[in-house]
Design a protein around this motif. Structure first.
Motif, PDB file in Angstrom:
ATOM      1  N   CYS A 150     -15.692  -7.772  -4.501  1.00 52.67           N
ATOM      2  CA  CYS A 150     -16.325  -8.697  -3.555  1.00 52.67           C
ATOM      3  C   CYS A 150     -15.611  -8.569  -2.213  1.00 52.67           C
ATOM      4  CB  CYS A 150     -16.228 -10.126  -4.095  1.00 52.67           C
ATOM      5  SG  CYS A 150     -17.262 -11.329  -3.227  1.00 52.67           S
ATOM      6  N   LEU A 151     -16.349  -8.229  -1.170  1.00 47.44           N
ATOM      7  CA  LEU A 151     -15.761  -8.084   0.157  1.00 47.44           C
ATOM      8  C   LEU A 151     -15.686  -9.409   0.893  1.00 47.44           C
ATOM      9  CD1 LEU A 151     -17.546  -4.815   1.376  1.00 47.44           C
ATOM     10  CD2 LEU A 151     -15.684  -5.097  -0.275  1.00 47.44           C
ATOM     11  N   LEU A 152     -16.576 -10.299   0.572  1.00 45.41           N
ATOM     12  CA  LEU A 152     -16.615 -11.616   1.195  1.00 45.41           C
ATOM     13  C   LEU A 152     -17.141 -12.623   0.176  1.00 45.41           C
ATOM     14  CD1 LEU A 152     -16.130 -12.687   4.150  1.00 45.41           C
ATOM     15  CD2 LEU A 152     -18.608 -12.629   4.422  1.00 45.41           C
ATOM     16  N   PRO A 153     -16.301 -13.567  -0.265  1.00 43.14           N
ATOM     17  CA  PRO A 153     -14.906 -13.800   0.126  1.00 43.14           C
ATOM     18  C   PRO A 153     -13.983 -12.716  -0.407  1.00 43.14           C
ATOM     19  CG  PRO A 153     -15.516 -15.252  -1.676  1.00 43.14           C
ATOM     20  CD  PRO A 153     -16.779 -14.555  -1.262  1.00 43.14           C
ATOM     21  N   LEU A 154     -12.908 -12.468   0.330  1.00 44.77           N
ATOM     22  CA  LEU A 154     -11.963 -11.401   0.018  1.00 44.77           C
ATOM     23  C   LEU A 154     -10.772 -11.958  -0.756  1.00 44.77           C
ATOM     24  CD1 LEU A 154     -11.157  -8.400   0.535  1.00 44.77           C
ATOM     25  CD2 LEU A 154      -9.974  -9.222   2.596  1.00 44.77           C
ATOM     26  N   ASP A 155     -10.384 -11.247  -1.791  1.00 45.44           N
ATOM     27  CA  ASP A 155      -9.245 -11.659  -2.612  1.00 45.44           C
ATOM     28  C   ASP A 155      -7.948 -11.168  -1.960  1.00 45.44           C
ATOM     29  OD1 ASP A 155      -7.397 -12.281  -4.540  1.00 45.44           O
ATOM     30  OD2 ASP A 155      -8.343 -11.143  -6.155  1.00 45.44           O
ATOM     31  N   GLU A 156      -7.490 -11.896  -0.948  1.00 50.67           N
ATOM     32  CA  GLU A 156      -6.264 -11.518  -0.251  1.00 50.67           C
ATOM     33  C   GLU A 156      -5.045 -11.605  -1.157  1.00 50.67           C
ATOM     34  OE1 GLU A 156      -5.392 -12.469   3.916  1.00 50.67           O
ATOM     35  OE2 GLU A 156      -7.219 -13.689   3.870  1.00 50.67           O
ATOM     36  N   GLU A 157      -5.043 -12.550  -2.074  1.00 50.39           N
ATOM     37  CA  GLU A 157      -3.877 -12.762  -2.925  1.00 50.39           C
ATOM     38  C   GLU A 157      -3.524 -11.501  -3.716  1.00 50.39           C
ATOM     39  OE1 GLU A 157      -2.459 -15.720  -6.598  1.00 50.39           O
ATOM     40  OE2 GLU A 157      -4.275 -16.163  -5.448  1.00 50.39           O
ATOM     41  N   THR A 158      -4.537 -10.882  -4.311  1.00 50.94           N
ATOM     42  CA  THR A 158      -4.292  -9.668  -5.088  1.00 50.94           C
ATOM     43  C   THR A 158      -3.823  -8.523  -4.199  1.00 50.94           C
ATOM     44  OG1 THR A 158      -5.884 -10.305  -6.800  1.00 50.94           O
ATOM     45  CG2 THR A 158      -5.372  -7.965  -6.610  1.00 50.94           C
ATOM     46  N   ILE A 159      -4.432  -8.395  -3.024  1.00 47.29           N
ATOM     47  CA  ILE A 159      -4.052  -7.334  -2.087  1.00 47.29           C
ATOM     48  C   ILE A 159      -2.603  -7.513  -1.639  1.00 47.29           C
ATOM     49  CG2 ILE A 159      -4.474  -6.387   0.214  1.00 47.29           C
ATOM     50  CD1 ILE A 159      -7.447  -7.132  -0.184  1.00 47.29           C
ATOM     51  N   ILE A 160      -2.254  -8.720  -1.219  1.00 50.95           N
ATOM     52  CA  ILE A 160      -0.916  -8.981  -0.690  1.00 50.95           C
ATOM     53  C   ILE A 160       0.145  -8.743  -1.764  1.00 50.95           C
ATOM     54  CG2 ILE A 160       0.608 -10.801   0.175  1.00 50.95           C
ATOM     55  CD1 ILE A 160      -1.898 -11.990   1.565  1.00 50.95           C
ATOM     56  N   ALA A 161      -0.111  -9.221  -2.958  1.00 48.88           N
ATOM     57  CA  ALA A 161       0.864  -9.046  -4.035  1.00 48.88           C
ATOM     58  C   ALA A 161       1.108  -7.567  -4.311  1.00 48.88           C
ATOM     59  CB  ALA A 161       0.376  -9.750  -5.297  1.00 48.88           C
ATOM     60  N   SER A 162       0.046  -6.771  -4.291  1.00 47.36           N
ATOM     61  CA  SER A 162       0.183  -5.349  -4.581  1.00 47.36           C
ATOM     62  C   SER A 162       0.938  -4.624  -3.472  1.00 47.36           C
ATOM     63  CB  SER A 162      -1.196  -4.720  -4.774  1.00 47.36           C
ATOM     64  OG  SER A 162      -1.101  -3.342  -5.015  1.00 47.36           O
ATOM     65  N   VAL A 163       0.567  -4.863  -2.213  1.00 39.10           N
ATOM     66  CA  VAL A 163       1.208  -4.149  -1.101  1.00 39.10           C
ATOM     67  C   VAL A 163       2.674  -4.551  -0.964  1.00 39.10           C
ATOM     68  CG1 VAL A 163       1.162  -3.741   1.384  1.00 39.10           C
ATOM     69  CG2 VAL A 163      -0.986  -3.839   0.120  1.00 39.10           C
ATOM     70  N   LYS A 164       2.974  -5.813  -1.196  1.00 35.51           N
ATOM     71  CA  LYS A 164       4.381  -6.231  -1.147  1.00 35.51           C
ATOM     72  C   LYS A 164       5.191  -5.552  -2.250  1.00 35.51           C
ATOM     73  CE  LYS A 164       4.030 -10.663   1.240  1.00 35.51           C
ATOM     74  NZ  LYS A 164       4.238 -12.137   1.159  1.00 35.51           N
ATOM     75  N   LYS A 165       4.546  -5.240  -3.366  1.00 34.01           N
ATOM     76  CA  LYS A 165       5.226  -4.552  -4.462  1.00 34.01           C
ATOM     77  C   LYS A 165       5.442  -3.075  -4.146  1.00 34.01           C
ATOM     78  CE  LYS A 165       2.923  -3.359  -8.189  1.00 34.01           C
ATOM     79  NZ  LYS A 165       2.215  -3.384  -9.489  1.00 34.01           N
ATOM     80  N   THR A 166       4.403  -2.410  -3.596  1.00 28.88           N
ATOM     81  CA  THR A 166       4.481  -0.956  -3.399  1.00 28.88           C
ATOM     82  C   THR A 166       5.045  -0.557  -2.038  1.00 28.88           C
ATOM     83  OG1 THR A 166       2.233  -0.775  -2.493  1.00 28.88           O
ATOM     84  CG2 THR A 166       2.479  -0.667  -4.905  1.00 28.88           C
ATOM     85  N   GLY A 167       4.808  -1.380  -1.007  1.00 29.42           N
ATOM     86  CA  GLY A 167       5.298  -1.076   0.332  1.00 29.42           C
ATOM     87  C   GLY A 167       4.479  -0.063   1.100  1.00 29.42           C
ATOM     88  N   ARG A 168       3.394   0.418   0.505  1.00 30.44           N
ATOM     89  CA  ARG A 168       2.538   1.397   1.167  1.00 30.44           C
ATOM     90  C   ARG A 168       1.087   1.090   0.850  1.00 30.44           C
ATOM     91  NH1 ARG A 168       7.185   4.032  -0.366  1.00 30.44           N
ATOM     92  NH2 ARG A 168       8.125   5.414   1.229  1.00 30.44           N
TER      93      ARG A 168
END
Length: 337
Positions: free
Chosen positions: A251-269
């Protein structure tokens, strides 16, 4: 559980909802007697009658406008625009009427409309049958925008869309209609070809709108993708050997920012992949959100892999698509930083 193509899963979702709720109606160009150009509505008119599943004139503005009136009256229309490329005559109805109806009526009226449309390339349809216009909808307040990547999600998300009290743009990647593929572009996917089937739960169930899915766990880099590009991302990760985590937005709208942020903070890229054009594509919004929320966790600049900034190139269709090689180069670039 049943094994289905995405076409069959989409049809099953409409069948389930039409059987569950008499207010659900299905209409559009050729969706009745013929069963739709991709056969997504095949058999629904025969089962539910011409008052519940019927053909409309070649008039997208009229199709969506009629659906808005039906929705205000209390029905739940699920309409098909034959190709996403054809939706532009209806854009004013979608933006000025459907998306704003709840707000402008102070909640007295809602627009529980689902607008289904095949999107993207892969069938040699050329520039008038192959566009990916998701970004023109994601910037409209009041809309929800869905892009499934597999039959099970396609059914569950469509059921949620039909049940939702606000208008939902439901984009169906044509290359996935007949099943997942290996992420390469060697063979076109046509409405008549058969590929691997997906496991789909029987009967009623839903997949919540606005919740992404991590389809591959990884530690080195996050790939954000949706629709067809989920499989391209998986192929690139496999072929490069990079430990990539893949997020299917669904789903692009609404966007699941929580999942995105958690993943990027874990991987750093982070690498963002979509089929639409680079300039003003939805990837730009994703990149901005990641930059704003994960800046101090990033080890490398965010990369985007997209289609070209050109009219859809019929003769160069397979080069236009992001493929595993292009995504692989982006993965290697962020890992070298």
């Amino acid at each position: 559980m049943s094994r289905m193509t995405m076409i069959e899963a989409i049809r099953d979702a409409m069948d389930v909802m039409m059987g569950k709720n008499d207010d659900v109606v299905v209409f559009g160009e050729d969706v009745g007697y013929f069963g739709g150009v991709f056969r997504c509505t095949h058999g629904l008119q025969e089962k539910y009658g011409r008052n519940r599943c019927f053909d409309a004139p070649i008039n997208e503005s009229g199709i969506v406008g009629a659906a808005i009136g039906m929705a205000a009256y209390g029905l739940r229309p699920c309409v098909e625009v034959q190709f996403a490329d054809y939706v532009y005559p209806a854009y004013d109805q979608i933006v000025s009427e459907a998306a704003r109806l709840r707000y402008r009526s102070a909640g007295d009226f809602t627009a529980p409309i689902t607008i289904r449309m095949p999107t993207g390339g892969g069938i040699f349809g050329g520039q008038t049958h192959s566009q990916s216009p998701e970004a023109v909808f994601t910037q409209v307040s009041g809309l929800k925008v869905v892009v499934p990547s597999n039959p099970a999600d396609a059914k569950g998300l469509l059921i949620s869309a039909i049940e939702d009290d606000d208008p939902v743009i439901y984009l169906e990647p044509k290359r996935l209609y007949n099943g997942p593929f290996d992420g390469h572009h060697d063979q076109p996917v046509t409405p008549w070809s058969k590929h691997e089937l997906g496991e789909v739960p029987d009967g009623y169930y839903n997949v919540p709108l606005g919740k992404a899915k991590v389809t591959r766990e990884g530690a080195d880099v996050t790939i954000i993708a949706y629709g067809t590009m989920v499989y391209v991302a998986e192929a690139a990760a496999k072929e490069t050997g990079i430990d990539a985590e893949i997020i299917d937005l669904r789903c692009l709208l609404p966007l699941d920012e929580e999942t995105i942020i958690a993943s990027v903070k874990k991987t750093g890229r982070c690498v963002v992949v979509h089929e639409a054009t680079l300039t003003s594509g939805f990837g730009g919004e994703l990149l901005s959100r990641v930059q704003e929320t994960c800046f101090y966790h990033l080890e490398a600049p965010i990369q985007r892999v997209t289609g070209w900034d050109t009219p859809y190139p019929h003769a160069q269709e397979w080069a236009y698509f992001p493929g595993p090689e292009r995504v692989g180069r982006a993965l290697e670039k962020v890992m070298e930083a």
